[in-house]
Design a protein around this motif. Structure first.
Motif, PDB file in Angstrom:
ATOM      1  N   ILE A 140      10.209  -4.115  -5.487  1.00 42.66           N
ATOM      2  CA  ILE A 140       9.313  -3.102  -4.953  1.00 42.66           C
ATOM      3  C   ILE A 140       8.260  -3.682  -4.014  1.00 42.66           C
ATOM      4  CG2 ILE A 140       7.556  -3.206  -6.774  1.00 42.66           C
ATOM      5  CD1 ILE A 140       7.513  -0.111  -6.710  1.00 42.66           C
ATOM      6  N   GLY A 141       8.226  -4.996  -3.848  1.00 39.15           N
ATOM      7  CA  GLY A 141       7.192  -5.604  -3.005  1.00 39.15           C
ATOM      8  C   GLY A 141       5.879  -5.654  -3.761  1.00 39.15           C
ATOM      9  N   GLY A 142       4.897  -4.822  -3.311  1.00 38.02           N
ATOM     10  CA  GLY A 142       3.627  -4.727  -4.031  1.00 38.02           C
ATOM     11  C   GLY A 142       2.585  -5.731  -3.612  1.00 38.02           C
ATOM     12  N   ASP A 143       2.827  -6.452  -2.522  1.00 37.55           N
ATOM     13  CA  ASP A 143       1.894  -7.496  -2.103  1.00 37.55           C
ATOM     14  C   ASP A 143       0.985  -7.004  -0.987  1.00 37.55           C
ATOM     15  OD1 ASP A 143       4.261  -7.406  -0.470  1.00 37.55           O
ATOM     16  OD2 ASP A 143       3.521  -9.183   0.558  1.00 37.55           O
ATOM     17  N   GLU A 144      -0.128  -7.693  -0.813  1.00 38.62           N
ATOM     18  CA  GLU A 144      -1.017  -7.562   0.338  1.00 38.62           C
ATOM     19  C   GLU A 144      -1.388  -6.110   0.629  1.00 38.62           C
ATOM     20  OE1 GLU A 144       0.232 -11.580   2.815  1.00 38.62           O
ATOM     21  OE2 GLU A 144       1.236  -9.699   3.347  1.00 38.62           O
ATOM     22  N   VAL A 145      -1.873  -5.416  -0.392  1.00 40.54           N
ATOM     23  CA  VAL A 145      -2.251  -4.015  -0.240  1.00 40.54           C
ATOM     24  C   VAL A 145      -3.734  -3.924   0.105  1.00 40.54           C
ATOM     25  CG1 VAL A 145      -2.401  -1.772  -1.367  1.00 40.54           C
ATOM     26  CG2 VAL A 145      -0.469  -3.292  -1.855  1.00 40.54           C
ATOM     27  N   ASP A 146      -4.040  -3.324   1.241  1.00 40.33           N
ATOM     28  CA  ASP A 146      -5.421  -3.083   1.660  1.00 40.33           C
ATOM     29  C   ASP A 146      -5.879  -1.777   1.004  1.00 40.33           C
ATOM     30  OD1 ASP A 146      -7.824  -2.561   2.889  1.00 40.33           O
ATOM     31  OD2 ASP A 146      -7.134  -3.055   4.911  1.00 40.33           O
ATOM     32  N   MET A 147      -6.765  -1.876   0.017  1.00 40.32           N
ATOM     33  CA  MET A 147      -7.154  -0.719  -0.794  1.00 40.32           C
ATOM     34  C   MET A 147      -8.412  -0.023  -0.277  1.00 40.32           C
ATOM     35  SD  MET A 147      -6.404  -2.425  -4.537  1.00 40.32           S
ATOM     36  CE  MET A 147      -4.882  -3.330  -4.838  1.00 40.32           C
ATOM     37  N   LYS A 148      -8.849  -0.393   0.911  1.00 42.09           N
ATOM     38  CA  LYS A 148     -10.088   0.173   1.444  1.00 42.09           C
ATOM     39  C   LYS A 148     -10.017   1.694   1.522  1.00 42.09           C
ATOM     40  CE  LYS A 148     -10.698  -0.361   5.787  1.00 42.09           C
ATOM     41  NZ  LYS A 148     -10.906  -1.020   7.112  1.00 42.09           N
ATOM     42  N   ASN A 149      -8.900   2.231   2.030  1.00 40.53           N
ATOM     43  CA  ASN A 149      -8.770   3.692   2.139  1.00 40.53           C
ATOM     44  C   ASN A 149      -8.757   4.378   0.779  1.00 40.53           C
ATOM     45  OD1 ASN A 149      -8.718   3.471   4.889  1.00 40.53           O
ATOM     46  ND2 ASN A 149      -6.641   4.249   5.169  1.00 40.53           N
ATOM     47  N   TRP A 150      -8.230   3.707  -0.215  1.00 39.34           N
ATOM     48  CA  TRP A 150      -8.174   4.296  -1.547  1.00 39.34           C
ATOM     49  C   TRP A 150      -9.579   4.584  -2.091  1.00 39.34           C
ATOM     50  CZ3 TRP A 150      -3.979   0.886  -4.426  1.00 39.34           C
ATOM     51  CH2 TRP A 150      -2.752   1.025  -3.766  1.00 39.34           C
ATOM     52  N   LYS A 151     -10.518   3.732  -1.728  1.00 37.78           N
ATOM     53  CA  LYS A 151     -11.898   3.921  -2.191  1.00 37.78           C
ATOM     54  C   LYS A 151     -12.503   5.210  -1.624  1.00 37.78           C
ATOM     55  CE  LYS A 151     -12.865  -1.088  -2.456  1.00 37.78           C
ATOM     56  NZ  LYS A 151     -13.155  -1.178  -3.900  1.00 37.78           N
TER      57      LYS A 151
END
Length: 764
Positions: free
Chosen positions: A343-354
């Motif tokens: 599934i990958g799952g690496d290097e996720v930029d979570m800024k938008n999630w905030k």
């Protein structure tokens, strides 16, 4: 009498050495080999292969096609198990294990299972002369095999290679070519990276735009860099293949391609015959721009693209996004029968999630405190879906953060996250080793690449026996940002994949790098017969900067491949087939800049190396009183792509370090300037090996000694400087933006590492 006995003993030893030298070189090294005197010769005209069960027919047909092409013989497969070559299966013993015997009756391969028979066939190929790999009939009158008895089984069940087909695309035939070579070296897992920001490569019938539009792109920066390198490095393998370029309705050129579901099934079946399981990777929730750009509602906001380092991810707060992911995987499951999927799952930029109301609502309803826990919630949701369909989820080691699922397998890639192995196995989860150093095959191969792979320990002592049993194995990864062609793909993968193969297969007690290296030399011709445009071994005998203090210096160049041709220039132009050929050591009496380049026997140009020879007078030491121990390190918030602009960036902090290194608390955007003094114990020429990821420079006595600047993977550059005993000013500059490395080793004129002392600014 004693003299005669001694002479006779020496003769026997000499004959034994000759016999050993004539024995086929097998990679990976088998568990147990017993050679015998004598040879078996295949019959001319017709060869029979007998298999003991219908289950082995695919293996027999595979072997028959392999033998028929170079021998020109008719090869028949019989169902009664009788033949000059006999294949059988016990259904017992370690998975993948086999026994192979060659004697006067012919060849017998007995596998513990189907893959064991395939592994035995791989060894049989290597017992034949190299011409067995030829793509057309070869005029060899006698196809002979040495008498031998081999009992063999793998150390690890996972011996894999990853190929990224998103950044640059590889055709069905190119993938099959790679699988053929992997099968020869008993690699049994093919990790197929099929989607990313730069392209969606697998047909999903419910979402046709994924390939209709997502499978093609106008040239991006990865394409343009490759095309520039093709010119700058005089290397056509960096050119984009014409069959992967089309003109769109607006008259623009586009790069790309994709696999139909029928093509995927064809490749999976092709791999299965060769004993290779195929693991698809569909990257989510990050690395998903190729999907987000073509279907609305998959991201948090309409505005998407690249952030500071990574792209905007999918939105786990939206049910539509979850349904999309499950729809995609439902079609993928039908194409790939193997248990594992990635599934990958690496290097996720979570800024938008905030900032996303949907994500925050999801977090509130599930009592999640951090965005990392939100990604884990998504991972667990997908993990349950996978399990319901009889699949096991693999993810990159970031899936540990926020909470690891019960059945997930972790693939470790971040060398700078060394606790991943212990965290995973102590949780009871399985683990695959592929840390970027040394397992990333897209990193330029250097002189220590092979030994670093070969010496890697997948089961370190800090693991318990139970935890060690959860280590599935090892894998080499080839990301293709800068790998646009079939030839470049083969060049980056080989010969390093042979070291991965032996690491994953052989017993640690049998692991001797010098022996492996000797066997590897014998495989270069075999790789040539296979059409593998492998990387020629490093040119050795010099450093990037070489210093001599007498009237004359000696230029000496070597290559481990005895067939390689070495050419050079001194006028700054790149060597070509007409440049002067290096034939042996010679002397120079002045500063000279060389460019050396090796050429394969087929005329293919390999990488070139720029080498400087400098005539120096040893630098005088200086006297400075009241120095403090350690060097001064100044951390700048730096986002540039070379060392030149570090000073102008804002300062984040100052540190004292005991050597050339990254201070522990320095992370993110790094621009380091390390200054002070180096103290050497005696007069002489010192050698400095500076390793960095990304760029670095080293100045001593205000003179550039090592220039390792620019954006690059981990790379060690070595230079020399003549110095008198005592203190000398030193300056190191370094930059990186994601998980960097920095290290300096110092050696004396005898090649022995010196434990030099470092001093900082004078004490007040």
């Amino acid at each position: 009498m004693k003299t005669i006995r001694t002479f006779f003993t020496l003769c026997l030893l000499a004959l034994g050495m000759v016999a050993a030298a004539q024995q086929p070189a097998i990679i990976p090294v088998p568990s147990s080999v017993s050679w015998a005197s004598g040879t078996y010769t295949l019959p001319s005209g017709q060869i029979t292969i007998g298999c003991s069960s219908a289950q082995l027919h695919p293996a027999a047909d595979y072997l028959a096609a392999m033998l028929a092409r170079p021998t020109g013989c008719q090869v028949k497969v019989k169902n009664n198990g009788k033949g000059r070559i006999r294949l059988s299966m016990t259904g017992q013993g370690a998975a993948g294990g086999y026994r192979l015997r060659v004697d006067a009756q012919g060849v017998a391969i007995t596998g513990n299972d189907y893959r064991g028979v395939i592994n035995g066939i791989a060894t049989l190929r290597q017992l034949f002369p190299d011409d067995i790999e030829s793509r057309q009939a070869v005029d060899v009158r006698r196809w002979t095999l040495p008498y031998v008895n081999i009992t063999d089984q793998p150390r690890f069940e996972w011996r894999g290679m990853e190929l990224d087909c998103s950044r640059h695309f590889f055709s069905v035939d190119e993938v099959k070519e790679l699988l053929d070579v992997l099968a020869l070296y008993k690699i049994d897992k093919f990790h197929w990276h099929l989607t990313d920001d730069q392209g969606w490569r697998i047909e999903i019938k419910k979402y046709p735009l994924l390939t209709q539009r997502g499978g093609w792109r106008t040239f991006n920066n990865q394409d343009s860099v490759c095309m520039r390198r093709a010119v700058a490095e005089d290397n056509p393998d960096f050119n984009l293949p014409a069959d992967k370029i089309r003109t769109n309705g607006q008259g623009q050129q586009e790069y790309g391609g994709f696999y139909t579901q029928a093509q995927v099934r064809d490749i999976v079946a092709y791999a299965k015959i060769r004993g290779i399981d195929v693991i698809p990777e569909i990257d989510m929730p990050g690395h998903s721009l190729a999907a987000i750009a073509n279907y609305d509602g998959l991201s948090c906001f309409p505005q998407t693209g690249w952030g500071t380092v990574f792209t905007t991810p999918m939105c786990p707060g939206k049910d539509k996004m979850l349904q999309f992911c499950k729809d995609v995987w439902s079609e993928v499951f039908d194409l790939f029968p193997y248990e594992y999927v990635h599934i990958g799952g690496d290097e996720v930029d979570m800024k938008n999630w905030k900032q996303c109301p949907d994500c925050q609502k999801r977090m509130e309803s599930h009592r999640l405190k951090t965005e990392s826990q939100l990604q884990s919630w998504f991972n667990h949701e997908m993990e349950r879906f996978f399990n319901q369909h009889g699949r096991t989820m693999i993810g990159w080691d970031e899936i540990i953060e926020g909470g690891l699922g019960a059945t997930s397998t972790v693939m470790w890639w971040r060398t700078w996250a060394p606790n991943a192995m212990k965290q995973t196995t102590s949780h009871g989860n399985k683990f695959i080793c592929t840390p970027n150093v040394p397992f990333y095959l897209d990193y330029d191969e250097g002189g220590k690449s092979l030994i670093n792979l070969y010496a890697f320990n997948p089961q370190p002592d800090n693991l318990t026996t139970t935890e060690k049993a959860l280590i599935l194995g090892v894998q080499g990864n080839l990301w293709t940002e800068w790998v646009p062609s079939r030839n470049r793909m083969m060049y980056m993968a080989f010969p390093r994949m042979l070291a991965v193969a032996e690491l994953g297969w052989g017993k640690p007690a049998n692991a001797k790098f010098e022996d492996f290296n000797c066997r590897l030399i014998k495989h270069y011709t075999r790789l040539q017969k296979l059409g593998v445009t492998y990387r020629l071994p490093d040119l050795t005998g010099f450093h990037t900067t070489n210093v001599f203090t007498g009237d004359r210096g000696t230029v000496s160049v070597n290559c481990q491949d005895p067939q390689a041709v070495i050419r050079y220039t001194t006028d700054g132009t790149l060597p070509n087939e007409h440049s002067k050929r290096y034939t042996g050591p010679f002397e120079i009496d002045r500063n000279t800049d060389f460019i050396f380049r090796s050429f394969a026997t087929d005329g293919r140009k390999d990488a070139f190396v720029k080498v400087s020879y400098r005539k120096e007078t040893p630098s005088e030491a200086i006297e400075v009183a009241d120095l403090s121990e350690g060097l001064s390190a100044e951390w700048h918030e730096y986002t540039g792509a070379d060392c030149a602009g570090i000073e102008a960036a804002p300062v984040n902090g100052c540190y004292t370090v005991n050597g050339v290194m990254i201070p522990d608390s320095v992370k993110g955007n790094i621009g380091l300037i390390i200054t002070g003094y180096i103290q050497v114990p005696e007069d002489g020429i010192y050698t400095f090996a500076l390793l960095s990821d990304d760029g670095s420079t080293l100045k001593i006595d205000h003179q550039m000694v090592v220039d390792n600047d620019g954006e690059h993977s981990p790379r060690e550059i070595i230079g020399q400087h003549a110095m008198k005993a005592g203190l000398h000013p030193i300056e190191v500059k370094f930059f990186d933006h994601n998980g960097g490395q920095l290290r300096l080793h110092v050696y004396n004129a005898q090649g022995k590492e010196v434990q030099v002392k470092y001093w900082g600014t004078p004490q007040l």
